[in-house]
Design a protein around this motif. Structure first.
Motif, PDB file in Angstrom:
ATOM      1  N   ARG A   1      -0.636  -5.159 -11.133  1.00  0.00           N
ATOM      2  CA  ARG A   1      -1.720  -4.625 -10.910  1.00  0.00           C
ATOM      3  C   ARG A   1      -1.692  -3.387  -9.977  1.00  0.00           C
ATOM      4  O   ARG A   1      -1.033  -3.469  -8.789  1.00  0.00           O
ATOM      5  N   VAL A   2      -2.224  -2.353 -10.240  1.00  0.00           N
ATOM      6  CA  VAL A   2      -2.405  -1.103  -9.407  1.00  0.00           C
ATOM      7  C   VAL A   2      -3.759  -0.739  -9.218  1.00  0.00           C
ATOM      8  O   VAL A   2      -4.564  -0.524 -10.199  1.00  0.00           O
ATOM      9  N   SER A   3      -4.428  -0.887  -8.100  1.00  0.00           N
ATOM     10  CA  SER A   3      -5.651  -0.667  -7.899  1.00  0.00           C
ATOM     11  C   SER A   3      -6.041   0.508  -6.849  1.00  0.00           C
ATOM     12  O   SER A   3      -5.168   0.754  -5.968  1.00  0.00           O
ATOM     13  N   PRO A   4      -7.128   1.376  -6.819  1.00  0.00           N
ATOM     14  CA  PRO A   4      -7.235   2.314  -5.864  1.00  0.00           C
ATOM     15  C   PRO A   4      -7.569   1.866  -4.475  1.00  0.00           C
ATOM     16  O   PRO A   4      -8.315   0.557  -4.237  1.00  0.00           O
ATOM     17  N   ASP A   5      -7.143   2.586  -3.501  1.00  0.00           N
ATOM     18  CA  ASP A   5      -7.457   2.119  -2.099  1.00  0.00           C
ATOM     19  C   ASP A   5      -7.506   3.420  -1.318  1.00  0.00           C
ATOM     20  O   ASP A   5      -7.213   4.604  -1.876  1.00  0.00           O
ATOM     21  N   ALA A   6      -7.995   3.094  -0.087  1.00  0.00           N
ATOM     22  CA  ALA A   6      -8.175   4.168   0.816  1.00  0.00           C
ATOM     23  C   ALA A   6      -6.937   4.948   1.079  1.00  0.00           C
ATOM     24  O   ALA A   6      -6.017   4.162   1.483  1.00  0.00           O
ATOM     25  N   ASP A   7      -6.886   6.133   0.786  1.00  0.00           N
ATOM     26  CA  ASP A   7      -5.648   7.181   1.127  1.00  0.00           C
ATOM     27  C   ASP A   7      -4.580   6.725   0.077  1.00  0.00           C
ATOM     28  O   ASP A   7      -3.159   6.777   0.806  1.00  0.00           O
ATOM     29  N   GLY A   8      -4.658   6.423  -1.067  1.00  0.00           N
ATOM     30  CA  GLY A   8      -3.696   5.951  -1.799  1.00  0.00           C
ATOM     31  C   GLY A   8      -3.937   4.836  -2.932  1.00  0.00           C
ATOM     32  O   GLY A   8      -5.278   4.621  -3.495  1.00  0.00           O
ATOM     33  N   VAL A   9      -2.927   3.905  -3.022  1.00  0.00           N
ATOM     34  CA  VAL A   9      -3.192   2.812  -4.122  1.00  0.00           C
ATOM     35  C   VAL A   9      -2.596   1.615  -3.366  1.00  0.00           C
ATOM     36  O   VAL A   9      -1.651   1.606  -2.814  1.00  0.00           O
ATOM     37  N   MET A  10      -3.185   0.289  -4.137  1.00  0.00           N
ATOM     38  CA  MET A  10      -2.476  -0.886  -3.639  1.00  0.00           C
ATOM     39  C   MET A  10      -1.970  -1.532  -4.822  1.00  0.00           C
ATOM     40  O   MET A  10      -2.403  -1.592  -6.016  1.00  0.00           O
ATOM     41  N   ALA A  11      -0.495  -1.567  -4.672  1.00  0.00           N
ATOM     42  CA  ALA A  11       0.267  -1.980  -5.965  1.00  0.00           C
ATOM     43  C   ALA A  11       0.312  -3.694  -5.399  1.00  0.00           C
ATOM     44  O   ALA A  11       0.907  -4.053  -4.685  1.00  0.00           O
ATOM     45  N   GLU A  12      -0.116  -4.507  -6.373  1.00  0.00           N
ATOM     46  CA  GLU A  12       0.138  -5.966  -6.462  1.00  0.00           C
ATOM     47  C   GLU A  12       1.187  -6.417  -7.242  1.00  0.00           C
ATOM     48  O   GLU A  12       1.374  -6.217  -8.299  1.00  0.00           O
ATOM     49  N   ALA A  13       2.132  -7.214  -6.695  1.00  0.00           N
ATOM     50  CA  ALA A  13       3.237  -7.634  -7.297  1.00  0.00           C
ATOM     51  C   ALA A  13       3.409  -9.363  -7.405  1.00  0.00           C
ATOM     52  O   ALA A  13       2.912  -9.827  -6.159  1.00  0.00           O
ATOM     53  N   LEU A  14       3.745  -9.931  -8.223  1.00  0.00           N
ATOM     54  CA  LEU A  14       3.688 -11.129  -8.034  1.00  0.00           C
ATOM     55  C   LEU A  14       5.207 -11.794  -8.016  1.00  0.00           C
ATOM     56  O   LEU A  14       6.129 -11.317  -8.532  1.00  0.00           O
ATOM     57  N   LEU A  15       5.379 -12.365  -6.769  1.00  0.00           N
ATOM     58  CA  LEU A  15       6.710 -12.880  -6.279  1.00  0.00           C
ATOM     59  C   LEU A  15       7.001 -14.292  -6.338  1.00  0.00           C
ATOM     60  O   LEU A  15       6.062 -15.160  -6.356  1.00  0.00           O
TER      61      LEU A  15
ATOM     62  N   LYS B   1       1.003  -1.236   0.118  1.00  0.00           N
ATOM     63  CA  LYS B   1       0.194   0.019  -0.210  1.00  0.00           C
ATOM     64  C   LYS B   1       0.875   1.405  -0.005  1.00  0.00           C
ATOM     65  O   LYS B   1       1.872   1.551   0.992  1.00  0.00           O
ATOM     66  N   ILE B   2       0.642   2.105  -1.121  1.00  0.00           N
ATOM     67  CA  ILE B   2       1.390   3.156  -1.161  1.00  0.00           C
ATOM     68  C   ILE B   2       0.437   4.520  -1.096  1.00  0.00           C
ATOM     69  O   ILE B   2      -0.603   4.698  -1.612  1.00  0.00           O
ATOM     70  N   THR B   3       0.556   5.355  -0.074  1.00  0.00           N
ATOM     71  CA  THR B   3      -0.121   6.237   0.529  1.00  0.00           C
ATOM     72  C   THR B   3      -0.065   7.673  -0.307  1.00  0.00           C
ATOM     73  O   THR B   3      -0.805   8.680  -0.077  1.00  0.00           O
ATOM     74  N   ASN B   4       1.359   7.927  -0.939  1.00  0.00           N
ATOM     75  CA  ASN B   4       1.472   9.255  -1.436  1.00  0.00           C
ATOM     76  C   ASN B   4       1.130   9.256  -3.020  1.00  0.00           C
ATOM     77  O   ASN B   4       1.772  10.199  -3.823  1.00  0.00           O
ATOM     78  N   ILE B   5       0.545   8.415  -3.468  1.00  0.00           N
ATOM     79  CA  ILE B   5       0.259   8.359  -4.944  1.00  0.00           C
ATOM     80  C   ILE B   5      -1.120   8.053  -5.120  1.00  0.00           C
ATOM     81  O   ILE B   5      -1.941   7.440  -4.440  1.00  0.00           O
ATOM     82  N   ARG B   6      -1.834   8.839  -5.932  1.00  0.00           N
ATOM     83  CA  ARG B   6      -3.395   9.072  -6.305  1.00  0.00           C
ATOM     84  C   ARG B   6      -3.767   8.121  -7.722  1.00  0.00           C
ATOM     85  O   ARG B   6      -2.676   8.389  -8.560  1.00  0.00           O
ATOM     86  N   TYR B   7      -4.453   7.445  -7.435  1.00  0.00           N
ATOM     87  CA  TYR B   7      -4.961   6.521  -8.710  1.00  0.00           C
ATOM     88  C   TYR B   7      -5.579   7.303  -9.739  1.00  0.00           C
ATOM     89  O   TYR B   7      -6.393   8.185  -9.435  1.00  0.00           O
ATOM     90  N   ASN B   8      -5.322   7.061 -11.043  1.00  0.00           N
ATOM     91  CA  ASN B   8      -5.984   7.449 -12.145  1.00  0.00           C
ATOM     92  C   ASN B   8      -5.904   6.584 -13.274  1.00  0.00           C
ATOM     93  O   ASN B   8      -5.223   5.370 -12.907  1.00  0.00           O
ATOM     94  N   ASN B   9      -6.363   6.730 -14.304  1.00  0.00           N
ATOM     95  CA  ASN B   9      -6.581   5.759 -15.456  1.00  0.00           C
ATOM     96  C   ASN B   9      -5.177   5.230 -16.020  1.00  0.00           C
ATOM     97  O   ASN B   9      -5.142   4.204 -16.525  1.00  0.00           O
ATOM     98  N   GLU B  10      -4.027   6.104 -16.107  1.00  0.00           N
ATOM     99  CA  GLU B  10      -2.661   5.890 -16.376  1.00  0.00           C
ATOM    100  C   GLU B  10      -2.294   4.513 -15.672  1.00  0.00           C
ATOM    101  O   GLU B  10      -1.759   3.772 -16.364  1.00  0.00           O
ATOM    102  N   LEU B  11      -2.683   4.370 -14.355  1.00  0.00           N
ATOM    103  CA  LEU B  11      -2.150   3.384 -13.608  1.00  0.00           C
ATOM    104  C   LEU B  11      -2.966   1.930 -13.968  1.00  0.00           C
ATOM    105  O   LEU B  11      -2.549   0.894 -13.691  1.00  0.00           O
TER     106      LEU B  11
END
Length: 227
Positions: free
Chosen positions: A156-170, A107-117
Motif C-alpha cells: 500500500r502507498v498512502s498520502p502523508d504530510a510532505d510525501g507518501v507512506m509506503a507500507e511493506a509486508l515483511l 516515509k518518502i518525502t520526494n514523491i507526491r501522491y496521486n491516483n496511480e499509486l
C-alpha cells in the motif's frame, strides 16, 4: 409365322450393364459439402450411401499420447513439490518455527501522491515497489537476521504530510518462544539502520519510518503462506 425380328430377346449384357452402373456409382466420389449444409437431410443422404463409401470417408480419430519427456517432467515436478512440502513440515515440527509478519512503514518525502499509486497494477506503483523492496531486502540480507528473513512486499502507498507512506509486508520466521515485542523492536532497529545508509534516489524520513507487528500462529497457514 411370328416375326423373329420383332420378338424382344433379353440382352445378354443386361446383368453386366447393371454391374457397370453399380461400379460407376461406387467409384464416383460423393459430395459431402451438400450433406453438411443440408443438416438432417444431408445426414440422411450420407446414410443412403453404400457402406463401403461411408467407411472410407469417415474421419480418422487420432489418439494423442504424451511424449515420454513430458511425462518425466510431470513426475519430477510432482516429486519435487512433495519433497518440499514434507521438508517444510519436518522443519517446522522439529524447530517449532512460526511465520511472523511485520508492517514496515517507510516515509518518502520526494514523491507526491496521486491516483496511480493507489493501484498496484499501475506502472508508478510497480516502480516504487521495486525500489522499496530492493532496499528492504538488502537491509536484512546484510544483517544478523539474514537467515530469518524471507521476503518483503509493498502492499500500500498512502498520502502523508510532505510525501507518501509506503507500507511493506515483511516476513520472517522465528521460534514460537521468542518475544513478539522484542522481535519487533529488533526488526525496526535494523530497518532504520538500513534506511540511514541508503544513498539512492528516494528521500526517506527515517524517524517517521516505523515497524508494527503482525503475526500468525496457525501451522497450516504457515505452510500455505510459503506457496
Amino acid at each position: 409365322m411370328k416375326d423373329l425380328h420383332s420378338t424382344p430377346f433379353p440382352s445378354r449384357h443386361t446383368s453386366q450393364c447393371d454391374s457397370c452402373v453399380f461400379q460407376q456409382h461406387s467409384l464416383r466420389s460423393p459430395d459431402f459439402s451438400q450433406a453438411l449444409v443440408g443438416g438432417q437431410k444431408g445426414y440422411q443422404t450420407y446414410r443412403d450411401l453404400p457402406w463401403d463409401l461411408q467407411k472410407i470417408h469417415q474421419p480418422a480419430i487420432k489418439i494423442r499420447h504424451l511424449e515420454p519427456w513430458k511425462i518425466a517432467l510431470i513426475v519430477i515436478g510432482t516429486a519435487v513439490a512433495a519433497a518440499i512440502t514434507i521438508g517444510l513440515l519436518v522443519y517446522f515440527l522439529a524447530y517449532d518455527q512460526k511465520l511472523f509478519y511485520y508492517s514496515g512503514n517507510v516515509k518518502i518525502t520526494n514523491i507526491r501522491y496521486n491516483n496511480e499509486l493507489s493501484r498496484q497494477s499501475s506502472g508508478r506503483f510497480r516502480d516504487l515497489s521495486e525500489r522499496v523492496e530492493r532496499l528492504i531486502d538488502k537491509t536484512f540480507y546484510n544483517s544478523v537476521l539474514r537467515k530469518k528473513y524471507i521476503r518483503s512486499r509493498l502492499i500500500r502507498v498512502s498520502p502523508d504530510a510532505d510525501g507518501v507512506m509506503a507500507e511493506a509486508l515483511l516476513t520472517f520466521w522465528f521460534s514460537s518462544t521468542d518475544s513478539r515485542e522484542a522481535l519487533r523492536e529488533r526488526v525496526e532497529r535494523i530497518l532504520r539502520r538500513g534506511l540511514k545508509k541508503y544513498t539512492g534516489s528516494l528521500r526517506i524520513n527515517v524517524r517517521s519510518s516505523t515497524v508494527s507487528s503482525k503475526y500468525i500462529t496457525s501451522f497450516l497457514k504457515v505452510v500455505l503462506a510459503l506457496f
